[in-house]
Design an enzyme around this catalytic site. Structure first.
Site, PDB file in Angstrom:
ATOM      1  CB  SER A 491      -0.937   0.071   1.341  1.00  0.00           C
ATOM      2  OG  SER A 491      -2.044   0.861   1.049  1.00  0.00           O
ATOM      3  CG  ASP A 578      -6.383  -2.678  -4.045  1.00  0.00           C
ATOM      4  OD1 ASP A 578      -7.109  -2.045  -3.592  1.00  0.00           O
ATOM      5  OD2 ASP A 578      -5.074  -2.589  -3.731  1.00  0.00           O
ATOM      6  CG  HIS A 610      -5.666  -2.394  -0.309  1.00  0.00           C
ATOM      7  ND1 HIS A 610      -4.831  -1.737  -1.200  1.00  0.00           N
ATOM      8  CD2 HIS A 610      -5.300  -1.827   0.715  1.00  0.00           C
ATOM      9  CE1 HIS A 610      -4.157  -0.986  -0.641  1.00  0.00           C
ATOM     10  NE2 HIS A 610      -4.448  -0.810   0.511  1.00  0.00           N
TER      11      HIS A 610
END
Length: 662
Positions: A491, A578, A610
């Site tokens: 991320s 995601d 994600h």
């Protein structure tokens, strides 16, 4: 699917160490596979215990047993492929509630498993919506409140759902700016945390469901901490007062009690070095009993309720580590307490308040109790502009003194923080022979608003400098080999890995990015509908793509536009579903690297979002990263299966280039 857990463990523990004086290789299955059991909770009536554990096919389900009498252990959920990661009890003590999405798309529905009938129902059966469980109350044990974006995809209305009939009734309508809601003891929605377009946080209350909303508190963005450290804790039992985590008038958030009629405010707990990390709020009496802070990497509790003081003292003697109360029955006689350590798996205890005795319930991965786990050592350093940075260094067990190949492991968010805890990734890397460096760079949350704001609009700039400074510190201290440092993260940490390779090409030997942002323009323009309300805060903290004055800076700090500067091998991984960092972020970065002839490995998981939550995919990802790091840093390796992938993984792999400059 994976073989049964115990069988695979026996197989993998036969992997030999590389030398007689080196601890054995810890199997990836133990670190990244399913836990044996995890997340135990008591039913509100105290008669049953629930937990999550894999079924015969390796899919995580919720299991339940009665605490007294015969052993009636049974799985009460029936998920076919994607395991249950979170659940909670309804107040009727016969229903378990849990969210589930489709292949990581985060369009969760709320499901109910009825223990008396064995039936599992989707309480929110609408196509394309996102639902979340909000609250339940013993005053209405057969009702729950859920939020849904059914009426408006960017909104978050509240619906009242009957567990008896399944009837869904609109309760409270979102005006379009609400992030979270709070109900009182009677399950009446009376608190709303909203955000204005400029990032200002607004706390609203109403005295009853028949009276209008009014503003209780407004906090401008620069005077705020990140949402997980501020907002509503709950209303008092009589509804006359409200408890808040508030940064108003302080550098760090603190717990305050506010009288709704007069506005009078009293500070209940605060710490100059830490935002509020956890709050123990009594579910029946509706009072704040204890507050946790984290000033030195450890959880420190401030007990406010005198009736708990002896309990907390007794728990402090049970085991090493930081403890937290994860569940208790309605009578408040029995608790489930979790103990966290850096070099041990998570352990759960039952605690009897009448005798003040604790008994070990289980460890979530008992095979790790005998594994050679490494210790996390805290450190501090000064950044190049004088900011104090905190972090952790973890060296391999029994490693000789001196510099080692090192992995700079960058946390996500970026508005989270690293803490002292058991981390599977840290233990995996240390076991493979790497020193693991973690640093709370500016913008990390939980350390007060000044430290948080120091990272505003500093992606790829001062935040990147802090990471470089941490590496320089480790080299100077004789901990890191400067020729063998990798940067790795997911991320925001993935963005940092891409940025490190592009903007600090002489610092790192290789980079590992999992679902990281490569292009700040496309990222900021592609927010999912449920994120629209926080767009203003991203514009302030990251950058405003609609402001011409910021175009040059955003371009200069987007790694995709700097691939010509990349000189190190890259590993990029992505989940196709995601909704936060979309597949296009990885695709455009990989395409640019390929066009420039750089060495890049790209792995796409079509059934992930994600994060890699399917155990087969999680194991496959870490196996591939392990091989990548071993190739470029020289660490130890537990090879992939001879088939070239973990069985059951959906990985689609592309290897390109090889012509990166050395």
């Amino acid at each position: 699917m994976l073989p049964r857990h115990g069988v695979l463990v026996l197989m993998l523990w036969t992997v030999p160490a590389l030398a007689a004086d080196v601890p054995p290789v810890i199997p990836r299955e133990l670190l990244f596979g399913n836990p044996v059991r995890d997340d135990p909770t008591l039913s509100p009536d105290g008669e049953k215990l629930a937990w999550v554990a894999p079924d015969a096919k390796g899919v995580m389900q919720v299991w339940v047993r009665t605490l007294q009498g015969k052993d009636d252990t049974r799985a009460v959920t029936k998920e076919p492929e994607r395991g249950v990661r979170y659940y909670e009890w309804a107040q009727d003590s016969r229903t378990l509630l849990y969210p589930q999405d489709s292949d990581g798309d985060e369009n969760t529905h709320v499901y109910a498993a009825d223990l008396s009938t064995g039936v599992v129902r989707d309480l929110t059966p609408f196509q394309g919506i996102r639902a979340r469980l909000l609250e339940a109350s013993p005053t209405a044990p057969r009702e729950v409140l859920v939020t849904m974006n059914l009426r408006e995809r960017t909104g978050s209305d509240i619906y009242r759902v009957s567990l008896d009939t399944g009837a869904i009734t609109l309760d409270t309508q979102d005006p379009g700016d609400v992030m979270t809601w709070t109900a009182d003891a009677k399950l009446n929605v009376r608190g709303a945390l909203a955000q204005k377009p400029d990032g200002t946080t607004v706390l609203r209350v109403r005295d009853s469901v028949r009276t209008p909303w009014r503003t209780l508190l407004e906090v401008p963005l620069r005077e705020n901490v990140f949402p997980q450290y501020m907002g509503f804790i709950g209303f008092s039992r009589d509804g006359a007062r409200v408890y808040l985590k508030s940064p108003h008038g302080s550098n760090t958030s603190r717990v305050v009690e506010k009288v709704l009629r007069t506005g009078a405010e009293k500070v209940l707990a605060e710490d100059a070095g830490s935002d509020v990390m956890d709050v123990l709020f009594h579910p029946e009496r509706k009072v704040v009993q204890a507050v946790a802070f984290n000033t030195d990497g450890h959880l420190r509790w401030k007990v406010l309720d005198a009736s708990l003081r002896e309990d907390f003292e007794a728990l402090g003697r049970v085991a090493d580590g930081d403890f937290s109360l994860v569940s208790r029955d309605r009578a408040d006689r029995r608790w489930v307490v979790a103990f966290e350590q850096d070099a041990a798996p998570l352990r759960y205890y039952t605690y009897d308040r009448s005798t003040r005795r604790a008994e070990l319930l289980f460890s979530n991965q008992p095979a790790l109790d005998q594994a050679p786990l490494a210790r996390m050592k805290p450190f501090q350093l000064k950044s190049r502009d004088g900011l104090t940075l905190t972090g952790y260094l973890t060296r391999p067990v029994d490693a000789p003194p001196g510099p080692l190949p090192t992995v700079l492991l960058v946390h996500g968010g970026p508005w989270t923080r690293d803490t002292w805890r058991f981390s599977p990734e840290v233990q995996w890397l240390a076991n493979r022979g790497y020193a693991v460096l973690q640093v709370n760079f500016r913008a990390s949350a939980g350390l007060g608003k000044a430290f948080l704001n120091a990272g505003n609009r500093q992606w790829g700039r001062a935040m990147n400098d802090d990471l470089e400074d941490a590496v320089a510190w480790a080299v100077k201290e004789g901990q890191a080999d400067p020729a063998r440092v990798a940067i790795m993260g997911s991320s925001y940490g993935g963005y940092a890995a891409l940025a490190g390779a592009a903007f600090s090409p002489t610092v790192y030997r290789c980079a590992v990015d999992a679902f990281g942002i490569s292009n700040l323009f496309t990222f900021l323009k592609s927010f999912p509908p449920q994120w629209q309300v926080i767009r203003g805060s991203y514009a302030q903290r990251v950058g405003d793509v609609d402001d011409p004055a910021e175009q040059e800076r955003l371009r200069a700090t987007s790694p995709v536009f700097a691939v010509d500067r990349v000189r190190v091998p890259m590993f990029v991984a992505q989940g196709a579903n995601d909704p936060r960092v979309k597949q296009a972020e990885s695709e455009q970065m990989v395409a640019a690297l390929e066009k420039a002839g750089r060495d890049v490995t790209y792995v796409l998981y079509p059934d992930e979002g994600h994060g890699f939550y399917q155990p087969e995919n999680n194991l496959d990802y870490h196996a591939r990263v392990e091989a990548f790091l071993a190739r470029h840093l020289g660490g130890r390796l537990e090879p992939l299966p001879k088939e070239g992938r973990v069985q059951g993984s959906s990985a689609v792999v592309r290897q390109s280039g090889g012509g990166a400059a050395k």
